[in-house]
Design a protein around this motif. Structure first.
Motif, PDB file in Angstrom:
ATOM      1  N   LEU A  50      -3.756   2.487  11.003  1.00 34.50           N
ATOM      2  CA  LEU A  50      -2.593   3.265  10.585  1.00 34.50           C
ATOM      3  C   LEU A  50      -1.416   3.062  11.542  1.00 34.50           C
ATOM      4  CD1 LEU A  50      -4.168   6.648   9.415  1.00 34.50           C
ATOM      5  CD2 LEU A  50      -3.375   4.741   8.030  1.00 34.50           C
ATOM      6  N   LEU A  51      -1.711   2.930  12.828  1.00 33.27           N
ATOM      7  CA  LEU A  51      -0.639   2.740  13.804  1.00 33.27           C
ATOM      8  C   LEU A  51       0.130   1.457  13.528  1.00 33.27           C
ATOM      9  CD1 LEU A  51       0.747   3.770  16.357  1.00 33.27           C
ATOM     10  CD2 LEU A  51      -0.944   2.503  17.701  1.00 33.27           C
ATOM     11  N   ALA A  52      -0.594   0.386  13.230  1.00 30.60           N
ATOM     12  CA  ALA A  52       0.073  -0.881  12.923  1.00 30.60           C
ATOM     13  C   ALA A  52       0.927  -0.751  11.669  1.00 30.60           C
ATOM     14  CB  ALA A  52      -0.967  -1.980  12.749  1.00 30.60           C
ATOM     15  N   ILE A 255       0.982   4.272  -0.559  1.00 28.59           N
ATOM     16  CA  ILE A 255      -0.131   3.534  -1.181  1.00 28.59           C
ATOM     17  C   ILE A 255      -0.887   2.718  -0.137  1.00 28.59           C
ATOM     18  CG2 ILE A 255      -0.699   1.721  -2.852  1.00 28.59           C
ATOM     19  CD1 ILE A 255       1.695   2.667  -4.507  1.00 28.59           C
ATOM     20  N   ALA A 256      -0.120   2.073   0.770  1.00 32.57           N
ATOM     21  CA  ALA A 256      -0.763   1.270   1.817  1.00 32.57           C
ATOM     22  C   ALA A 256      -1.599   2.140   2.743  1.00 32.57           C
ATOM     23  CB  ALA A 256       0.295   0.506   2.622  1.00 32.57           C
ATOM     24  N   ILE A 257      -1.127   3.368   3.031  1.00 33.71           N
ATOM     25  CA  ILE A 257      -1.909   4.275   3.878  1.00 33.71           C
ATOM     26  C   ILE A 257      -3.236   4.615   3.203  1.00 33.71           C
ATOM     27  CG2 ILE A 257      -2.022   6.671   4.677  1.00 33.71           C
ATOM     28  CD1 ILE A 257       0.816   6.482   5.542  1.00 33.71           C
ATOM     29  N   LEU A 258      -3.170   4.954   1.922  1.00 36.08           N
ATOM     30  CA  LEU A 258      -4.405   5.296   1.200  1.00 36.08           C
ATOM     31  C   LEU A 258      -5.371   4.118   1.175  1.00 36.08           C
ATOM     32  CD1 LEU A 258      -2.907   7.299  -1.809  1.00 36.08           C
ATOM     33  CD2 LEU A 258      -3.932   8.190   0.298  1.00 36.08           C
ATOM     34  N   VAL A 259      -4.837   2.915   0.889  1.00 41.65           N
ATOM     35  CA  VAL A 259      -5.697   1.724   0.878  1.00 41.65           C
ATOM     36  C   VAL A 259      -6.247   1.445   2.272  1.00 41.65           C
ATOM     37  CG1 VAL A 259      -5.746  -0.758   0.463  1.00 41.65           C
ATOM     38  CG2 VAL A 259      -4.528   0.739  -1.112  1.00 41.65           C
ATOM     39  N   SER A 260      -5.381   1.566   3.288  1.00 42.24           N
ATOM     40  CA  SER A 260      -5.813   1.292   4.664  1.00 42.24           C
ATOM     41  C   SER A 260      -6.886   2.271   5.107  1.00 42.24           C
ATOM     42  CB  SER A 260      -4.612   1.351   5.605  1.00 42.24           C
ATOM     43  OG  SER A 260      -5.007   1.124   6.940  1.00 42.24           O
ATOM     44  N   VAL A 261      -6.695   3.543   4.788  1.00 44.75           N
ATOM     45  CA  VAL A 261      -7.712   4.541   5.155  1.00 44.75           C
ATOM     46  C   VAL A 261      -9.023   4.251   4.445  1.00 44.75           C
ATOM     47  CG1 VAL A 261      -8.337   6.974   4.978  1.00 44.75           C
ATOM     48  CG2 VAL A 261      -6.053   6.337   5.753  1.00 44.75           C
ATOM     49  N   GLY A 262      -8.939   3.920   3.148  1.00 41.86           N
ATOM     50  CA  GLY A 262     -10.168   3.605   2.416  1.00 41.86           C
ATOM     51  C   GLY A 262     -10.892   2.397   2.981  1.00 41.86           C
ATOM     52  N   LEU A 263     -10.133   1.313   3.221  1.00 40.59           N
ATOM     53  CA  LEU A 263     -10.760   0.122   3.791  1.00 40.59           C
ATOM     54  C   LEU A 263     -11.265   0.378   5.204  1.00 40.59           C
ATOM     55  CD1 LEU A 263      -8.311  -2.668   2.561  1.00 40.59           C
ATOM     56  CD2 LEU A 263     -10.535  -2.036   1.612  1.00 40.59           C
ATOM     57  N   SER A 264     -10.539   1.201   5.968  1.00 39.68           N
ATOM     58  CA  SER A 264     -10.989   1.528   7.327  1.00 39.68           C
ATOM     59  C   SER A 264     -12.290   2.306   7.293  1.00 39.68           C
ATOM     60  CB  SER A 264      -9.910   2.324   8.063  1.00 39.68           C
ATOM     61  OG  SER A 264      -8.737   1.573   8.211  1.00 39.68           O
TER      62      SER A 264
END
Length: 559
Positions: A50-52, A255-264
């Motif tokens: 998320l920081l990136a 949207i990118a945050i949701l995808v990033s959190v899910g993939l993370s």
């Protein structure tokens, strides 16, 4: 009972299921997909991802390239509009030496089809306002097809702006502005800058922080400056476009945050959960064994099917646990063998001492004293060999390896032990290559191996026998062979002679050896990445039942 596929106690150990296994299963059931509050690693993965993403979006919004592009395009467009207005006025007053009265100029401005929100101001050379488009009715301007503005929702941007305005309102008493401030009409000093014949552009903010564009250009007729015309844009027309662009960026950011959190979460579950299982298995095994008189073996989950570092770690831990328990069992077996070997001379000593008390004749007492002396020397030799064997592992680890000439070392040993063999009537043959063979290892320890093998060969030979020591280099290894023409090795002992405390000696040599020499030699050779084996020399390979002509020990070392 079915064996768990993901649990091992050692590579070849099988036993009843322990509480560790059931507790691991219970922890997995309670953990769910991923437990962020129990997994610092999972939290770090999500935080760094998320920081990136936040830094990337913040950089885009801070640099604001689309706003700069829109501002530049709007300034260029307004410059063209202003110059066209000036050209129209120049065409109407081409024969005038001064700017006509305001009514005439106003009439010409009223004929212009300026867009809604765009106003024009005409000034004389002294900077006095002559006429403007303020109040002119523009309802007759037909709409342009294809230029309908898309009024998309800017919910996220509006929310962030309201938060920013609320925070900034705590530190500022009034809205700060650039350029014209709250003034819509261009100021006199800005208009007078066109007196040199140049076009002036200024972009400022109104009292509400909205962008206002103003362009001023001179009205030149025959080289004479009749005045200036200034055109201002509608307040905030660029701000709404910027809001729309920012809204799209922020929507993609959400949207990118949701995808990033899910993939993370998926990534964390594939990394943190297996590591947690490995750590929990070791910790549970440690804690439970600390409370038991009879500890169980530590069970390590089997993750070797994973083609990544976690699979490698699981395999390494499983192998380490297996090697550890093998070492423990080896030490236990060694301790049992030591106790057994020490008991024999102690029993003989106890018997000799007891008999010595009741012996009457001098010859009997002398014979018992010889037995006691022999057993004491045997115990001393046994304790020394046991001490050397128990320290060997740690010394092999601590000692520094170095490169040395193997043939030079063998030549020195042959010169030293060849005299002992000849004094016993045994022919000693040294067959070593002329070219040196350099290897990397512990010279003193390997010398101990060859001294032990040659000494054993001498002890089994009688007058008239022969011993041959030879070496040959084969590609990436060197073979050192010690052969003798002694009685050979009993077939049943070929696979036992390298075991600790095993000794196959003639009756006259009983008690002169501890049975640790060949075991120590094997340990040293294998620590150097080599191999050692024993075999009998037979007259023909076709008849393996024929009597041996002697024994052969082979040592293979990497070059």
């Amino acid at each position: 009972m079915q064996k768990e596929a993901n649990v091992v106690l050692g590579e070849d150990w099988d036993g009843p299921s322990s509480g560790v296994e059931s507790e691991l299963r219970k922890r997995r059931e309670q953990r769910g997909f991923i437990s962020l509050n129990r997994s610092p690693l999972a939290r770090k993965i999500i935080t760094f991802n998320l920081l990136a993403l936040v830094i990337l979006v913040a950089g885009v919004l801070y640099l604001n390239p689309f706003r700069d592009s829109l501002v530049l395009q709007r300034e260029r467009g307004l410059v063209i509009e202003t110059q066209l207005v000036a050209d129209v006025l120049e065409a109407h007053f081409w024969d005038a030496e001064t700017l006509p009265n305001g009514a005439s100029v106003f009439a010409n401005l009223a004929k212009l089809s300026l867009p809604a929100g765009v106003d024009a101001y005409v000034y004389n050379p002294e900077g006095t306002l002559v006429a403007s488009t303020i109040g002119i009715e523009r309802s007759g301007i037909p709409p342009v097809s294809g230029l309908v503005q898309n009024t998309r929702s800017t919910l996220i941007t509006d929310f962030l702006n309201s938060m920013w305005e609320g925070v900034s309102g705590l530190f500022t008493s009034e809205t700060e502005s650039d350029g014209f401030g709250s003034t819509v009409e261009p100021p006199l000093e800005f208009v007078q800058k066109t007196s040199d014949g140049s076009t002036q552009v200024n972009t400022g903010l109104d009292s509400q922080g909205r962008a206002v564009f103003t362009v001023a250009t001179p009205i030149l007729v025959g080289g004479v400056n009749l005045g200036s015309v200034a055109v201002t844009s509608a307040e905030g027309e660029i701000d709404f476009l910027v809001r729309s662009e920012r809204e799209q960026v922020l929507q993609m950011f959400v949207i990118a945050i949701l995808v990033s959190v899910g993939l993370s979460l998926v990534l964390a579950s594939t990394i943190a959960n297996p590591l947690s299982d490995l750590a929990a298995a070791a910790e549970l095994g440690r804690d439970k064994n600390a409370r038991k008189m009879s500890p169980n073996r530590v069970r390590i989950p089997d993750l070797t099917a994973r083609p990544d570092e976690i699979g490698r770690l699981s395999g390494a831990l499983r192998g380490m646990v297996t090697a550890l328990y093998d070492r423990i069992e080896g030490n236990e077996q060694f301790a049992a063998d030591v106790a057994h070997e020490i008991k024999n001379p102690l029993a003989s000593l106890r018997s000799a001492v007891g008999t010595l008390r009741v012996a009457k004749r001098e010859d009997q007492r002398d014979k018992l004293l010889d037995v006691i002396d022999h057993d004491v020397r045997r115990l001393d030799r046994l304790v020394s060999d046991i001490s050397n064997a128990s320290r060997l592992d740690s010394e092999l680890v601590r000692e520094e390896e170095e490169q040395f000439d193997l043939l030079k070392m063998l030549g020195n040993i042959n010169d030293y032990l060849g005299g002992d063999a000849k004094s016993k009537g045994v022919e000693f043959i040294s067959d070593l290559p002329a070219e040196p063979i350099h290897i990397h290892g512990l010279e003193a320890r390997l010398a101990q191996v060859f001294v032990n093998l040659i000494t054993n060969a001498i002890s089994f030979c009688e007058d008239g026998d022969a011993i041959r020591v030879w070496a040959r280099k084969r590609e990436n290894r060197v073979l050192i062979v010690i052969e003798d023409t002694g009685p050979g090795i009993p077939d049943q002992a070929l696979y036992k002679i390298f075991q600790r405390f095993y000794s196959e000696r003639p009756a006259g040599q009983f008690g002169n050896n501890s049975g640790l020499g060949l075991a120590i030699s094997k340990q040293i050779v294998e620590a150097h990445g080599g191999v050692i084996w024993a075999e009998n020399i037979r007259p023909t390979d076709a008849d393996i039942t024929s009597d041996p002509l002697g024994a052969r020990f082979v040592v293979g070392l990497p070059v």
